[in-house]
Design a protein around this motif. Structure first.
Motif, PDB file in Angstrom:
ATOM      1  N   SER A  68      12.258 -16.579  28.766  1.00 57.03           N
ATOM      2  CA  SER A  68      11.408 -17.747  28.511  1.00 57.03           C
ATOM      3  C   SER A  68      12.223 -18.822  27.812  1.00 57.03           C
ATOM      4  O   SER A  68      13.221 -18.540  27.153  1.00 57.03           O
ATOM      5  N   GLU A  69      11.779 -20.014  27.987  1.00 54.26           N
ATOM      6  CA  GLU A  69      12.469 -21.167  27.420  1.00 54.26           C
ATOM      7  C   GLU A  69      11.419 -22.221  27.087  1.00 54.26           C
ATOM      8  O   GLU A  69      10.467 -22.414  27.842  1.00 54.26           O
ATOM      9  N   ASN A  96      19.958 -16.737  32.426  1.00 54.93           N
ATOM     10  CA  ASN A  96      19.340 -17.593  31.412  1.00 54.93           C
ATOM     11  C   ASN A  96      19.834 -19.039  31.517  1.00 54.93           C
ATOM     12  O   ASN A  96      19.089 -19.967  31.245  1.00 54.93           O
ATOM     13  N   THR A  99      17.668 -20.720  33.883  1.00 57.86           N
ATOM     14  CA  THR A  99      16.366 -21.019  33.270  1.00 57.86           C
ATOM     15  C   THR A  99      16.466 -22.284  32.427  1.00 57.86           C
ATOM     16  O   THR A  99      15.588 -23.152  32.495  1.00 57.86           O
ATOM     17  N   LYS A 100      17.531 -22.413  31.654  1.00 53.45           N
ATOM     18  CA  LYS A 100      17.706 -23.619  30.824  1.00 53.45           C
ATOM     19  C   LYS A 100      17.823 -24.864  31.706  1.00 53.45           C
ATOM     20  O   LYS A 100      17.235 -25.902  31.410  1.00 53.45           O
TER      21      LYS A 100
END
Length: 198
Positions: A68-69, A96, A99-100
């Motif tokens: 999650s972000e 990740n 995701t970012k």
């Protein structure tokens, strides 16, 4: 091949930004787009929380494997993007950075949509203001035309009155002189007629 999926996902998010009229419409499209960038799209689910609104990919279910972000736009945290995998997927944690990047792209798109909506609202207000001012100007113009017409009628009446007064004054002066001349001669009927004219 995976990089191609990621690039296509970013492209599709940009396209969804252009095609969407509102932020909820955009986020509804995004939750369906993101799983396609993952290694196992069939077991990947996405949930985006934005200002108390929740958008979920079709068939969403929570699982232990997630990343999650925070969703940030213009320096303000607006919500959170969560990506779940229903299978234990170590790949998800390794992605990740993707995701970012996705969250930055989504945040930028939200900011763009907010600005476009604010601009549309401002344009609508300006159009209303212009319409109101135009009506005001038309009313003032009508009053001005009406007052110019009344002034012209007043000038005409004044001119007509002057044109009538001049000959009437000549007639009156003549009647006065005749009255003076006939008073001595005793023609009573002529004197009475001249008094009527006077």
């Amino acid at each position: 091949r995976l990089r191609m999926k990621e690039m296509k996902c970013l492209y599709d998010i940009g396209k969804a930004t252009e095609e969407s009229k509102s932020i909820p419409e955009f986020l509804s499209k995004v939750v369906a787009i993101i799983p396609q960038a993952m290694q196992y799209p069939e077991v990947t689910m996405v949930r985006i929380t934005f200002h108390e609104q929740v958008f979920k990919s079709p068939g969403f279910q929570k699982s232990q494997s997630k990343i999650s972000e925070n969703l940030v736009a213009g320096g303000e945290t607006l919500g959170i993007v969560e990506i779940y995998s229903t299978r234990n997927n170590p790949y998800l944690k390794k992605r990740n950075h993707l995701t970012k990047t996705l969250v930055e792209r989504i945040g930028g798109a939200i900011r763009q949509l907010e600005l476009e909506q604010a601009l549309q609202k401002y344009y609508a207000q300006l159009e209303d203001e212009v319409e109101s001012r135009t009506k005001d100007l038309e009313q003032v113009q009508e009053k001005l035309i009406r007052s110019e017409r009344l002034a012209a009628v007043g000038e005409l009446a004044s001119g007509v009155g002057h044109e009538l007064r001049n000959p009437l004054n000549v007639i009156r002066n003549c009647a006065y002189l005749l009255n003076m001349a006939l008073t001595d001669k005793g023609d009573e009927e002529a004197v009475n007629t001249l008094k009527v004219l006077d």
